[in-house]
Write a protein that holds these residues in place. Structure first.
Motif, PDB file in Angstrom:
ATOM      1  N   GLN A 254      36.590  40.337  40.886  1.00  0.00           N
ATOM      2  CA  GLN A 254      35.176  40.955  41.537  1.00  0.00           C
ATOM      3  C   GLN A 254      35.587  41.808  42.827  1.00  0.00           C
ATOM      4  N   HIS A 255      36.586  41.299  43.590  1.00  0.00           N
ATOM      5  CA  HIS A 255      37.156  41.752  44.658  1.00  0.00           C
ATOM      6  C   HIS A 255      38.370  42.478  44.883  1.00  0.00           C
ATOM      7  N   PHE A 256      38.766  43.348  43.695  1.00  0.00           N
ATOM      8  CA  PHE A 256      39.744  44.380  43.431  1.00  0.00           C
ATOM      9  C   PHE A 256      41.268  43.514  43.418  1.00  0.00           C
ATOM     10  N   GLU A 257      41.467  42.541  44.655  1.00  0.00           N
ATOM     11  CA  GLU A 257      42.833  42.013  44.661  1.00  0.00           C
ATOM     12  C   GLU A 257      43.836  42.928  44.782  1.00  0.00           C
ATOM     13  N   LEU A 258      43.727  44.078  45.376  1.00  0.00           N
ATOM     14  CA  LEU A 258      44.956  44.872  45.628  1.00  0.00           C
ATOM     15  C   LEU A 258      45.730  44.464  46.797  1.00  0.00           C
ATOM     16  N   PHE A 259      46.901  44.800  46.758  1.00  0.00           N
ATOM     17  CA  PHE A 259      47.619  44.523  47.942  1.00  0.00           C
ATOM     18  C   PHE A 259      47.593  45.649  49.240  1.00  0.00           C
ATOM     19  N   PRO A 260      46.898  45.129  50.051  1.00  0.00           N
ATOM     20  CA  PRO A 260      46.531  46.232  51.039  1.00  0.00           C
ATOM     21  C   PRO A 260      47.564  46.719  51.876  1.00  0.00           C
ATOM     22  N   HIS A 261      48.660  46.353  51.978  1.00  0.00           N
ATOM     23  CA  HIS A 261      49.918  46.879  52.938  1.00  0.00           C
ATOM     24  C   HIS A 261      50.809  47.801  51.961  1.00  0.00           C
TER      25      HIS A 261
ATOM     26  N   GLY B 238      42.588  50.445  51.613  1.00  0.00           N
ATOM     27  CA  GLY B 238      41.772  50.661  52.748  1.00  0.00           C
ATOM     28  C   GLY B 238      41.072  51.956  52.976  1.00  0.00           C
ATOM     29  N   GLU B 239      41.858  52.837  52.278  1.00  0.00           N
ATOM     30  CA  GLU B 239      41.252  54.226  52.622  1.00  0.00           C
ATOM     31  C   GLU B 239      40.412  54.675  51.286  1.00  0.00           C
ATOM     32  N   LEU B 240      40.113  53.850  50.337  1.00  0.00           N
ATOM     33  CA  LEU B 240      39.458  54.150  49.403  1.00  0.00           C
ATOM     34  C   LEU B 240      37.995  53.349  49.288  1.00  0.00           C
ATOM     35  N   SER B 241      37.152  54.056  48.630  1.00  0.00           N
ATOM     36  CA  SER B 241      35.733  53.153  48.642  1.00  0.00           C
ATOM     37  C   SER B 241      36.114  52.048  47.439  1.00  0.00           C
ATOM     38  N   GLY B 242      34.959  51.326  47.609  1.00  0.00           N
ATOM     39  CA  GLY B 242      35.012  49.948  46.769  1.00  0.00           C
ATOM     40  C   GLY B 242      35.082  50.382  45.192  1.00  0.00           C
ATOM     41  N   GLY B 243      34.452  51.529  44.632  1.00  0.00           N
ATOM     42  CA  GLY B 243      34.380  51.853  43.396  1.00  0.00           C
ATOM     43  C   GLY B 243      35.717  52.250  42.815  1.00  0.00           C
TER      44      GLY B 243
ATOM     45  N   GLU C  53      33.100  39.745  36.548  1.00  0.00           N
ATOM     46  CA  GLU C  53      32.113  40.354  37.446  1.00  0.00           C
ATOM     47  C   GLU C  53      32.581  41.687  38.457  1.00  0.00           C
ATOM     48  N   PRO C  54      33.050  42.844  37.497  1.00  0.00           N
ATOM     49  CA  PRO C  54      33.883  43.880  38.099  1.00  0.00           C
ATOM     50  C   PRO C  54      33.094  44.634  38.918  1.00  0.00           C
ATOM     51  N   THR C  55      31.672  44.766  38.804  1.00  0.00           N
ATOM     52  CA  THR C  55      31.056  45.522  39.847  1.00  0.00           C
ATOM     53  C   THR C  55      30.031  44.966  40.781  1.00  0.00           C
ATOM     54  N   SER C  56      30.094  43.641  40.691  1.00  0.00           N
ATOM     55  CA  SER C  56      28.997  42.972  41.508  1.00  0.00           C
ATOM     56  C   SER C  56      29.275  42.925  43.072  1.00  0.00           C
ATOM     57  N   ALA C  57      30.512  43.178  43.429  1.00  0.00           N
ATOM     58  CA  ALA C  57      30.802  43.490  45.023  1.00  0.00           C
ATOM     59  C   ALA C  57      30.767  45.101  45.314  1.00  0.00           C
ATOM     60  N   LEU C  58      30.190  45.952  44.200  1.00  0.00           N
ATOM     61  CA  LEU C  58      30.072  47.185  44.611  1.00  0.00           C
ATOM     62  C   LEU C  58      28.724  47.977  44.964  1.00  0.00           C
TER      63      LEU C  58
ATOM     64  N   MET D  42      36.829  40.875  27.476  1.00  0.00           N
ATOM     65  CA  MET D  42      35.936  39.843  27.522  1.00  0.00           C
ATOM     66  C   MET D  42      35.411  40.077  28.950  1.00  0.00           C
ATOM     67  N   VAL D  43      34.132  40.506  28.973  1.00  0.00           N
ATOM     68  CA  VAL D  43      33.380  40.961  30.282  1.00  0.00           C
ATOM     69  C   VAL D  43      32.428  40.096  30.760  1.00  0.00           C
ATOM     70  N   VAL D  44      32.426  39.327  31.888  1.00  0.00           N
ATOM     71  CA  VAL D  44      31.385  38.632  32.664  1.00  0.00           C
ATOM     72  C   VAL D  44      30.871  39.824  33.567  1.00  0.00           C
ATOM     73  N   THR D  45      29.486  39.967  33.178  1.00  0.00           N
ATOM     74  CA  THR D  45      28.775  40.995  33.978  1.00  0.00           C
ATOM     75  C   THR D  45      27.217  40.726  33.876  1.00  0.00           C
ATOM     76  N   HIS D  46      26.392  41.195  35.011  1.00  0.00           N
ATOM     77  CA  HIS D  46      25.189  41.256  34.647  1.00  0.00           C
ATOM     78  C   HIS D  46      24.310  42.617  34.394  1.00  0.00           C
ATOM     79  N   GLU D  47      25.452  43.750  34.049  1.00  0.00           N
ATOM     80  CA  GLU D  47      25.177  44.922  33.644  1.00  0.00           C
ATOM     81  C   GLU D  47      24.712  44.999  32.156  1.00  0.00           C
TER      82      GLU D  47
END
Length: 242
Positions: A84-91, A135-140, A162-167, A190-195
């Protein structure tokens, strides 16, 4: 590809999953939906061993996830996971985010890892941003990078929690478009989503959960036309009404 049989999980006395069973065949797209707190995210995290479970069995591509002898890091290297929250390495730069696991886990040479990473960044429309930091990119954009990062590991299947719920609403489609393309190419998902629009477009089956149980597991057409359970009918009436 994924077999879930009689899986139950509890935290202390609280039962999170009760006797859950379903199968995902190679090339199938399964959407897991249901109200908040129904156990959807917990179930998908059990599939690659991010959450332990107490009863039942989960087998991914012939490997038992719950077996103490299973090398879970090796299994996870082949099961793509998008959170849901990307989990990219910010540094790290976007390019480094895409290459680090390829090098450290798969043992790919740096040049090859970078070539693969840039190719996938191009595929999700973000090659020009390779030098930037998350941090320089949008959520999407960050979520599309997260999908590219998972694909860089050449996964046998993809799990989306829930890949889109934080967007923001405007960013949701740019992520769903990438997921639709993946599904159409035959990726097992396998996709958990409300879409529900996404579910209608590409899902083969819909698994509906409530209170830790799989209440329905039906072909997409049957689920949307005439859900068997009253709980699924109520859920759809609310979600489709809006």
């Amino acid at each position: 590809m994924i077999s879930i049989r009689g899986v139950s999980k509890h935290y202390g006395s609280f039962q999170v999953l009760t006797d859950c069973s379903t199968e995902v065949n190679k090339g199938e797209v399964i959407v897991v939906c249901g109200p908040s707190g129904s156990g959807k995210s917990t179930l998908i995290k059990c599939v690659n061993g991010l959450e332990p479970f107490q009863q039942g069995e989960i087998v991914v591509n012939g490997i038992s996830v719950g077996d103490p002898k299973t090398n879970l890091p090796r299994l996870r290297a082949h099961v793509g996971m998008v959170f849901q929250h990307f989990e990219l390495f910010p540094h790290m730069s976007i390019a480094a985010n895409l290459t680090v696991a390829q090098e450290k886990v798969l043992g790919r040479p740096r040049d090859e890892a970078l070539e693969r990473g840039l190719k996938l960044l191009d595929r999700v429309g973000l090659k020009a941003h390779a030098h930037k930091h998350p941090g320089e990119l949008s959520g999407g954009q960050q979520q599309r990078v997260a999908i590219a990062r998972a694909l860089a590991m050449d996964p046998i299947c993809m799990l989306f929690d829930e890949p889109t719920s934080a967007l923001d609403p405007e960013m949701i489609n740019e992520v769903l478009d990438v997921m639709v393309e993946l599904a159409q190419e035959g990726m097992t998902m396998m996709v958990v989503t409300h879409e529900m629009g996404f579910a209608r477009k590409v899902a083969h089956r819909v698994v509906f959960m409530d209170q830790g149980r799989i209440v329905e597991d039906a072909a997409k057409e049957a689920f949307f036309a005439t859900p068997r359970s009253e709980r699924a009918q109520q859920f759809l009436a609310k979600i489709l009404h809006h």
